[in-house]
Design a protein around this motif. Structure first.
Motif, mmCIF file in Angstrom:
data_model
loop_
_atom_site.group_PDB
_atom_site.id
_atom_site.type_symbol
_atom_site.label_atom_id
_atom_site.label_comp_id
_atom_site.label_asym_id
_atom_site.label_seq_id
_atom_site.Cartn_x
_atom_site.Cartn_y
_atom_site.Cartn_z
ATOM 1 N N TYR A 166 3.990 0.455 2.067
ATOM 2 C CA TYR A 166 3.973 -0.908 2.605
ATOM 3 C C TYR A 166 4.943 -1.841 1.889
ATOM 4 O O TYR A 166 5.054 -1.821 0.661
ATOM 5 C CB TYR A 166 2.572 -1.512 2.483
ATOM 6 C CG TYR A 166 1.524 -0.789 3.283
ATOM 7 C CD1 TYR A 166 1.452 -0.935 4.668
ATOM 8 C CD2 TYR A 166 0.612 0.053 2.651
ATOM 9 C CE1 TYR A 166 0.492 -0.260 5.404
ATOM 10 C CE2 TYR A 166 -0.357 0.732 3.381
ATOM 11 C CZ TYR A 166 -0.407 0.577 4.760
ATOM 12 O OH TYR A 166 -1.348 1.251 5.486
ATOM 13 N N ASP A 208 5.048 -1.673 7.592
ATOM 14 C CA ASP A 208 4.511 -0.336 7.347
ATOM 15 C C ASP A 208 5.638 0.658 7.612
ATOM 16 O O ASP A 208 6.124 0.775 8.743
ATOM 17 C CB ASP A 208 3.336 -0.073 8.277
ATOM 18 C CG ASP A 208 2.635 1.258 8.019
ATOM 19 O OD1 ASP A 208 3.290 2.195 7.521
ATOM 20 O OD2 ASP A 208 1.438 1.365 8.330
ATOM 21 N N GLY A 256 -1.842 -0.323 10.368
ATOM 22 C CA GLY A 256 -1.483 0.544 9.266
ATOM 23 C C GLY A 256 -2.649 1.241 8.605
ATOM 24 O O GLY A 256 -2.457 1.929 7.610
#
Length: 257
Positions: A166, A208, A256
């Motif tokens: 991330y 992401d 995500g």
């Protein structure tokens, strides 16, 4: 005119063969380095950042005295134009091992959403979180919109280079659209804060590295893929997800996860 990458790199800098790529949209060369390994490039990044932040009266948000030694920065990106002048940059912190390390929690301290933001960070840290800070584009740059989009893509590059899933950043609300075009997702349930001052409504965004193609515009997906290829970053999942529109919002347990 395409940039001659070898012509603009500072050859007298330590380890001058710096990882770099050519942004075809802004026609600039983006260099990627550790501040300690490339002190000249680092100070050129810092000088550009301070000039831009000072112009807008938010130099305090740069925290120059805190970050100038480079110790809190894992990587930085600086764009040089065809004349070798710095025109844009951003630095990356992390990967974090605890949510409290994120600068964003300082920005939300005492404001609604602080605990929710901490939980979002804590949820994602096991898979790797890096935070982008100190982004700037020179006021005199000829292709500001293209450079802004390129900086958004660096969040994905920085995360991949540092082994994190991330990328995270806090941005002014008026800039959200340009980042969504690059696959960023707004944490919509976190109320904005007046940071660095009352003129701004600052919000949190997430990138992401595995699922951004589902949201990014097709042109931005292609640019991410090309730039990461130039950096030697292996492909991560398919970048052929259909009909990405550059839009998205996120809840704690949503995107995500």
């Amino acid at each position: 005119m395409a940039v001659d990458l070898m012509a603009v790199v500072p050859r007298h800098s330590h380890g001058w063969r710096v990882p770099r790529y050519h942004d075809t949209q802004s026609e600039c060369a983006f260099f990627v380095a550790d501040p300690g390994a490339q002190p000249e490039l680092w100070h050129r990044y810092l000088d550009g950042a301070r000039a831009v932040y000072r112009h807008f009266g938010v130099e305090h948000a740069l925290e120059y005295d805190v970050v100038a030694d480079g110790r809190s920065t894992a990587l930085f990106f600086v764009a040089l134009d065809a004349m070798g002048e710095p025109v844009a940059g951003v630095r990356v912190q992390g990967p974090y091992t605890a949510a409290r390390q994120a600068h964003a929690l300082i920005e939300w301290e005492g404001h609604p959403g602080a605990e929710e933001l901490r939980l979002m960070l804590a949820d994602r840290i096991p898979e790797g979180v890096v935070e982008a800070k100190g982004a700037w584009v020179a006021r005199a740059a000829g292709k500001r919109a293209e450079l802004s989009a390129a900086l958004s893509r660096t969040v994905l590059h920085g995360a991949r280079l540092l082994g994190a899933r991330y990328g995270f950043a806090t941005v002014a609300s008026f800039a959200v659209g340009r980042h969504q075009a690059c696959g960023a997702v707004l944490a919509e349930h976190i109320p904005p804060v007046p940071y660095p001052d009352e003129r701004y409504r600052t919000v949190p965004l997430w990138w992401d590295t595995l699922t951004y193609p589902e949201r990014a515009e097709r042109s931005q997906r292609s640019l991410v893929r090309a730039e990461q290829h130039m950096l030697g970053i292996p492909a991560a999942g398919s970048t052929d997800a259909p009909h990405g529109r550059g839009e998205g919002v996120e809840g704690r347990g949503g995107y995500g996860r």
